[in-house]
Design an enzyme around this catalytic site. Sequence first.
Site, PDB file in Angstrom:
ATOM      1  N   ASP A  73       0.838  -1.197   0.000  1.00 31.40           N
ATOM      2  CA  ASP A  73       0.000   0.000   0.000  1.00 31.40           C
ATOM      3  C   ASP A  73       0.876   1.252   0.000  1.00 31.40           C
ATOM      4  O   ASP A  73       1.202   1.767   1.065  1.00 31.40           O
ATOM      5  CB  ASP A  73      -0.916  -0.008   1.226  1.00 31.40           C
ATOM      6  CG  ASP A  73      -1.875   1.151   1.256  1.00 31.40           C
ATOM      7  OD1 ASP A  73      -2.106   1.758   0.198  1.00 31.40           O
ATOM      8  OD2 ASP A  73      -2.399   1.448   2.344  1.00 31.40           O
ATOM      9  N   GLU A  85      -2.313  10.587  -0.734  1.00 31.72           N
ATOM     10  CA  GLU A  85      -3.541   9.784  -0.700  1.00 31.72           C
ATOM     11  C   GLU A  85      -3.863   9.393   0.725  1.00 31.72           C
ATOM     12  O   GLU A  85      -5.039   9.406   1.134  1.00 31.72           O
ATOM     13  CB  GLU A  85      -3.373   8.533  -1.570  1.00 31.72           C
ATOM     14  CG  GLU A  85      -4.636   7.691  -1.719  1.00 31.72           C
ATOM     15  CD  GLU A  85      -4.849   6.637  -0.646  1.00 31.72           C
ATOM     16  OE1 GLU A  85      -5.908   5.997  -0.624  1.00 31.72           O
ATOM     17  OE2 GLU A  85      -3.934   6.431   0.197  1.00 31.72           O
ATOM     18  N   GLU A  86      -2.830   9.018   1.472  1.00 33.66           N
ATOM     19  CA  GLU A  86      -3.052   8.567   2.848  1.00 33.66           C
ATOM     20  C   GLU A  86      -3.519   9.694   3.759  1.00 33.66           C
ATOM     21  O   GLU A  86      -3.957   9.436   4.881  1.00 33.66           O
ATOM     22  CB  GLU A  86      -1.774   7.936   3.402  1.00 33.66           C
ATOM     23  CG  GLU A  86      -1.290   6.692   2.655  1.00 33.66           C
ATOM     24  CD  GLU A  86      -2.192   5.480   2.842  1.00 33.66           C
ATOM     25  OE1 GLU A  86      -3.227   5.599   3.538  1.00 33.66           O
ATOM     26  OE2 GLU A  86      -1.865   4.419   2.284  1.00 33.66           O
ATOM     27  N   ASP A  94      -4.720   0.567  -6.404  1.00 33.33           N
ATOM     28  CA  ASP A  94      -4.354   0.818  -5.011  1.00 33.33           C
ATOM     29  C   ASP A  94      -4.332  -0.524  -4.287  1.00 33.33           C
ATOM     30  O   ASP A  94      -5.378  -1.057  -3.920  1.00 33.33           O
ATOM     31  CB  ASP A  94      -5.377   1.763  -4.376  1.00 33.33           C
ATOM     32  CG  ASP A  94      -4.989   2.226  -2.985  1.00 33.33           C
ATOM     33  OD1 ASP A  94      -3.964   1.754  -2.459  1.00 33.33           O
ATOM     34  OD2 ASP A  94      -5.715   3.065  -2.424  1.00 33.33           O
TER      35      ASP A  94
END
Length: 475
Positions: free
Chosen positions: A249, A282-283, A314
Amino acid sequence: MTSPALAKPGNNGNPNNGKKMAAAVTAEAVMDHLQAFQDIADTHGDRAAGTPGYEASAAYVESTLQAAGYQTERQYFTFERFSVLESSLTVGSDPVDHIVMEYSPSGTVTGALESPAGVEGCAAEDWAGFTAGSVALISRGSCSFAEKSLNAAAAGASAAIVYNNTAGALNGTLGAPDPGYVPTVGITQAAGQELLAMDGATVTVHAVTELEDVETFNVLAETAKGRTDNVVMLGAHLDGVPDGPGINDNGSGSAAILETAVQLAKVNKLNNQVRFAWWGAEEEGLIGSWHYVEDLYYNSPEEIDDIATYLNFDMVGSPNYIIGVYDADESTYEAPVDVPEGSAATEAVFTDYFDSIGQPWVDTQFSGRSDYQGFIEVGIPASGLFTGADGVKTAEQVELFGGTAGVIYDPNYHTPADDIGNVDVEALEIMSKAIAHATITLAQDTSAINGERSAGKSGKAHPQGPLPTEEQPAA
């Protein structure tokens, strides 16, 4: 920094169809990119947005692309970064392992441990009779962590402890800052079961957190060939969570589209331009991809219509994997978001490929909970692939893909153990080849999605214009 991976000997010199491109994109080459990301994380500690590890990851992507002949661009933006400066959780004098949830407020509170009447704490009636000032012990499930924290606060809780509903650590997020939250932490299922037997015990929750403005960026590159008014776009977030390598991830998605870009550069003729994006932050809440879409929306709205479809990747190497395709035609799951026309046809590019090679696959919900969210909000068709995160594998899925039922797809999701040993190479290969196939297929023809076609491989619109499209109906 690790040197860019070179193309493997024997790759087709002009992989201009799905079969050739799938053969050209190898698991070995994708793993080389992942090893580079691992080396970067080993040097810098993590690859989170706005850190030296992210900068090094981006530089690796850029140098690899430039070696393949691409020009690269950085698109800068700022975001608020959440950090935990210190924390503790004690029952009496005994410490309990925990993770402060992202966007939890600071605070030091001591109170009696109490569970709501409805253990998940998702409805107002779950909190009937809750004692104000107590520390709430809540089960994960049925609603967001943000809702749990807000409901706990509304019931008068001084803090919230959320225990997992499956094995593994609970590293959650409240989604965004909100003054209504109470200090909120996550603990394992096992720790939660122990605390459930200690109702009324004295608990102290301590958290010191901060938000700061940080600059970071997306990395963009596109082919020089192909129609610029009918662009096929691929994206994967390049950043990981703090305190870990972030290899599945989402080093996995980033590496897969990187190798696809390298091989696509060898194709002599493309009808449609292909644009690649490695998203930042994104996180932190899909910030990089949303920045890209909003920039188009406010500054170049005509370019939104030039994007034929967006493909999102993703997590494509989960150790207890499924082969999942975003369910744009809603044949299995009703989507909680509007699904743009053309998305079902985009999904079919993946599912038709898997069917053609006898590869089992399953639908995953078209939820909008990744970097395709901004794209579908402005009506751009989308789909993507996913090998699973913190969902639990079923016995039926084990029959299709192997692995272990009752265990989450990636037990190391959002933990320091998400390293290169956490990647299932077989899953990575299956997904990377599917990405390769879909990319070249759509680079040559998007007529099933939007009717746009070219004459042969001219890279120009067909003189007779677009074809009519027939969207696949929902089941």
